[in-house]
Design a protein around this motif. Structure first.
Motif, PDB file in Angstrom:
ATOM      1  N   ARG A  17       0.844  -1.200   0.000  1.00 18.43           N
ATOM      2  CA  ARG A  17       0.000   0.000   0.000  1.00 18.43           C
ATOM      3  C   ARG A  17       0.877   1.248   0.000  1.00 18.43           C
ATOM      4  N   ALA A  18       1.998   1.221   0.710  1.00 18.85           N
ATOM      5  CA  ALA A  18       2.907   2.370   0.725  1.00 18.85           C
ATOM      6  C   ALA A  18       3.450   2.643  -0.672  1.00 18.85           C
ATOM      7  N   ALA A  19       3.743   1.587  -1.413  1.00 19.95           N
ATOM      8  CA  ALA A  19       4.234   1.772  -2.775  1.00 19.95           C
ATOM      9  C   ALA A  19       3.172   2.425  -3.653  1.00 19.95           C
ATOM     10  N   ALA A  20       1.916   1.983  -3.491  1.00 20.95           N
ATOM     11  CA  ALA A  20       0.828   2.589  -4.265  1.00 20.95           C
ATOM     12  C   ALA A  20       0.617   4.040  -3.847  1.00 20.95           C
ATOM     13  N   THR A  21       0.738   4.318  -2.556  1.00 27.38           N
ATOM     14  CA  THR A  21       0.606   5.693  -2.064  1.00 27.38           C
ATOM     15  C   THR A  21       1.693   6.580  -2.646  1.00 27.38           C
ATOM     16  N   ARG A  22       2.901   6.068  -2.713  1.00 32.06           N
ATOM     17  CA  ARG A  22       4.012   6.830  -3.284  1.00 32.06           C
ATOM     18  C   ARG A  22       3.722   7.222  -4.732  1.00 32.06           C
ATOM     19  N   THR A  23       3.147   6.298  -5.485  1.00 30.41           N
ATOM     20  CA  THR A  23       2.793   6.594  -6.876  1.00 30.41           C
ATOM     21  C   THR A  23       1.711   7.658  -6.940  1.00 30.41           C
ATOM     22  N   GLU A  24       0.721   7.568  -6.042  1.00 32.61           N
ATOM     23  CA  GLU A  24      -0.401   8.509  -6.050  1.00 32.61           C
ATOM     24  C   GLU A  24       0.024   9.915  -5.618  1.00 32.61           C
ATOM     25  N   THR A  25       0.868  10.015  -4.602  1.00 40.89           N
ATOM     26  CA  THR A  25       1.136  11.313  -3.994  1.00 40.89           C
ATOM     27  C   THR A  25       2.368  12.017  -4.547  1.00 40.89           C
ATOM     28  N   GLY A  26       3.267  11.299  -5.195  1.00 41.57           N
ATOM     29  CA  GLY A  26       4.454  11.925  -5.762  1.00 41.57           C
ATOM     30  C   GLY A  26       5.312  12.576  -4.692  1.00 41.57           C
ATOM     31  N   ASP A  27       5.637  13.844  -4.892  1.00 38.21           N
ATOM     32  CA  ASP A  27       6.496  14.558  -3.943  1.00 38.21           C
ATOM     33  C   ASP A  27       5.729  15.163  -2.765  1.00 38.21           C
ATOM     34  N   ARG A  28       4.433  14.968  -2.710  1.00 37.30           N
ATOM     35  CA  ARG A  28       3.653  15.443  -1.578  1.00 37.30           C
ATOM     36  C   ARG A  28       3.623  14.373  -0.486  1.00 37.30           C
ATOM     37  N   PHE A  29       3.190  14.776   0.692  1.00 40.43           N
ATOM     38  CA  PHE A  29       3.179  13.876   1.845  1.00 40.43           C
ATOM     39  C   PHE A  29       1.743  13.450   2.154  1.00 40.43           C
ATOM     40  N   PRO A  30       1.476  12.139   2.242  1.00 42.23           N
ATOM     41  CA  PRO A  30       0.131  11.696   2.615  1.00 42.23           C
ATOM     42  C   PRO A  30      -0.169  11.992   4.074  1.00 42.23           C
ATOM     43  N   LEU A  31      -1.402  12.354   4.347  1.00 43.06           N
ATOM     44  CA  LEU A  31      -1.817  12.688   5.708  1.00 43.06           C
ATOM     45  C   LEU A  31      -2.884  11.697   6.182  1.00 43.06           C
ATOM     46  N   TYR A  32      -4.040  11.692   5.513  1.00 44.54           N
ATOM     47  CA  TYR A  32      -5.068  10.694   5.814  1.00 44.54           C
ATOM     48  C   TYR A  32      -5.816  10.365   4.527  1.00 44.54           C
ATOM     49  N   ALA A  33      -6.366   9.144   4.494  1.00 44.44           N
ATOM     50  CA  ALA A  33      -7.022   8.658   3.282  1.00 44.44           C
ATOM     51  C   ALA A  33      -8.462   8.281   3.566  1.00 44.44           C
ATOM     52  N   ASP A  34      -9.331   8.568   2.601  1.00 47.93           N
ATOM     53  CA  ASP A  34     -10.748   8.258   2.709  1.00 47.93           C
ATOM     54  C   ASP A  34     -10.948   6.743   2.804  1.00 47.93           C
ATOM     55  N   PRO A  35     -11.737   6.272   3.769  1.00 42.77           N
ATOM     56  CA  PRO A  35     -11.890   4.821   3.946  1.00 42.77           C
ATOM     57  C   PRO A  35     -12.621   4.142   2.791  1.00 42.77           C
ATOM     58  N   ASP A  36     -13.409   4.888   2.032  1.00 41.72           N
ATOM     59  CA  ASP A  36     -14.167   4.291   0.928  1.00 41.72           C
ATOM     60  C   ASP A  36     -13.378   4.301  -0.386  1.00 41.72           C
ATOM     61  N   THR A  37     -12.740   5.410  -0.683  1.00 42.76           N
ATOM     62  CA  THR A  37     -12.024   5.527  -1.953  1.00 42.76           C
ATOM     63  C   THR A  37     -10.529   5.232  -1.835  1.00 42.76           C
ATOM     64  N   GLY A  38      -9.981   5.347  -0.628  1.00 39.35           N
ATOM     65  CA  GLY A  38      -8.545   5.179  -0.451  1.00 39.35           C
ATOM     66  C   GLY A  38      -7.735   6.369  -0.908  1.00 39.35           C
ATOM     67  N   ARG A  39      -8.399   7.447  -1.315  1.00 37.68           N
ATOM     68  CA  ARG A  39      -7.696   8.617  -1.825  1.00 37.68           C
ATOM     69  C   ARG A  39      -7.133   9.440  -0.669  1.00 37.68           C
ATOM     70  N   TRP A  40      -5.890   9.883  -0.841  1.00 33.27           N
ATOM     71  CA  TRP A  40      -5.190  10.585   0.221  1.00 33.27           C
ATOM     72  C   TRP A  40      -5.421  12.090   0.186  1.00 33.27           C
ATOM     73  N   THR A  41      -5.573  12.673   1.367  1.00 34.70           N
ATOM     74  CA  THR A  41      -5.390  14.107   1.553  1.00 34.70           C
ATOM     75  C   THR A  41      -3.911  14.303   1.843  1.00 34.70           C
ATOM     76  N   THR A  42      -3.274  15.253   1.154  1.00 37.12           N
ATOM     77  CA  THR A  42      -1.822  15.394   1.249  1.00 37.12           C
ATOM     78  C   THR A  42      -1.428  16.793   1.707  1.00 37.12           C
ATOM     79  N   THR A  43      -0.165  16.932   2.072  1.00 39.30           N
ATOM     80  CA  THR A  43       0.412  18.231   2.402  1.00 39.30           C
ATOM     81  C   THR A  43       1.698  18.405   1.605  1.00 39.30           C
TER      82      THR A  43
END
Length: 353
Positions: A17-43
């Motif tokens: 999951r961390a690898a997939a998050t890295r692909t999704e967020t790029g150079d931004r930092f993940p903060l929390y992810a929606d439990p239904d979609t898995g989409r991250w809010t980032t900073t």
């Protein structure tokens, strides 16, 4: 199924999951992810949680042994450099956990050395601690439990003077935050005329309050240069704090706020506490080592069995009072779950972090 089997499979899921998050967020930092979609809010800069994302990437690199994973972890760690001079005690969370698993990586070592010097310079000698700071707004002269874990280790990395500062920082917070019966008062504000006074937010029923303080004490007991300042006191504090997590009637996953019995849970607090208990269990001579190790494994198994979905540790609560991300995947929840699982499987010696 043996602990290594279920823990190993769960660890692989979290790190995938961390690898997939890295692909999704790029150079931004993940903060929390929606439990239904898995989409991250980032900073953009990582906030106080950026070190946990870097730490999770270092765990993945250690797990896979892949050069690309190491490069990604190193690049993420380098992006934490702006926090070295930031006025916040959460530099411990950011710059210790973001570098502790980096092994021989030269960039991470250099960053940790700079951070240790900056943290030592920020110590207020009259208050005996590194204040919470102004980086996130609000009063600067606060003592908060989430300003202790990581900061003790970071200060201690600054040589003999840093070791003394680490002990002072920890004991001042214990003076203030460890209440009767092991109950934690998470935050205090200093007033030049009135002295220290307890803050209403976070409340004494905040789930992560006792977890953060237990982790800080467990960290200190793995550092003789810090623990020797008052070993009996630290052992007593560890026992009082651990009792709240190991009593038979205590739920494996706490409410985010004890004052909200119908409110959300907080799996991230449980993951932090599990790591802290594993640390205590591996302190030489710990009389309750077997109890702590058993309870830590039981907490981790509950998190995996009931709250882990496709590598996402759900039911974490960012802020119950404000209704922000109350049943979500939290990046620090993922990190501490992965760290606990890595300790169970032998990938990491928990005392090194």
């Amino acid at each position: 199924m043996t602990p290594v089997n279920w823990a190993g499979r769960a660890l692989a899921d979290v790190l995938d999951r961390a690898a997939a998050t890295r692909t999704e967020t790029g150079d931004r930092f993940p903060l929390y992810a929606d439990p239904d979609t898995g989409r991250w809010t980032t900073t953009g800069r990582g906030a106080w949680t950026g070190g946990f994302w870097a730490g999770l990437l270092w765990l993945r690199a250690r797990h896979t042994g892949d050069a690309d994973d190491r490069a990604a972890a190193a690049a993420c760690t380098a992006r934490l450099a702006d926090w070295v001079e930031a006025d916040t005690a959460t530099r411990g969370l950011i710059l210790w956990y973001g570098t502790a698993l980096a092994g021989a990586d030269a960039g991470a070592r250099k960053l940790r050395t700079r951070a240790a010097k900056a943290a030592l310079a920020a110590l207020d000698p009259e208050l005996g601690l590194v204040p919470w700071g102004s980086a996130f707004g609000g009063p600067r002269l606060l003592a908060r439990v989430d300003g202790v874990p990581g900061m003790v280790a970071l200060l201690a990395a600054g040589g003999p003077e840093g070791e003394r500062a680490a002990a002072s920082h920890l004991h001042r917070h214990l003076d203030l935050c460890l209440g009767a019966g092991g109950r934690t008062v998470p935050a205090w504000e200093f007033d030049a005329e009135a002295g220290w006074r307890a803050c209403g937010e976070p409340s004494p029923g905040w789930s992560r309050g006792s977890a953060w303080l237990l982790l800080a004490v467990a960290d200190a007991l793995h550092r003789p240069e810090v623990a020797r300042s008052a070993p009996d006191r630290l052992e007593a504090a560890a026992q009082r704090l651990a009792d709240a997590w190991t009593r038979p009637c205590t739920p494996f996953v706490p409410l985010a706020d004890e004052a909200r019995p119908a409110g959300p849970l907080d799996t991230s607090a449980a993951a932090i506490a599990a790591v802290a208990l594993l640390k205590l269990a591996r302190v030489p001579g710990c009389p309750a080592a077997a109890q702590y190790a058993y309870r830590a494994a039981a907490i981790l198994e509950r998190l995996v069995g009931e709250h882990l979905t496709r590598g996402m540790l759900l039911d974490g609560c960012y802020d119950a009072g404000k209704g922000v991300a109350v049943r979500h995947e939290l990046v620090w929840g993922d990190f501490f779950l992965a760290l606990g699982l890595a300790a169970l499987t032998g990938l990491v010696e928990v005392g090194e972090v």
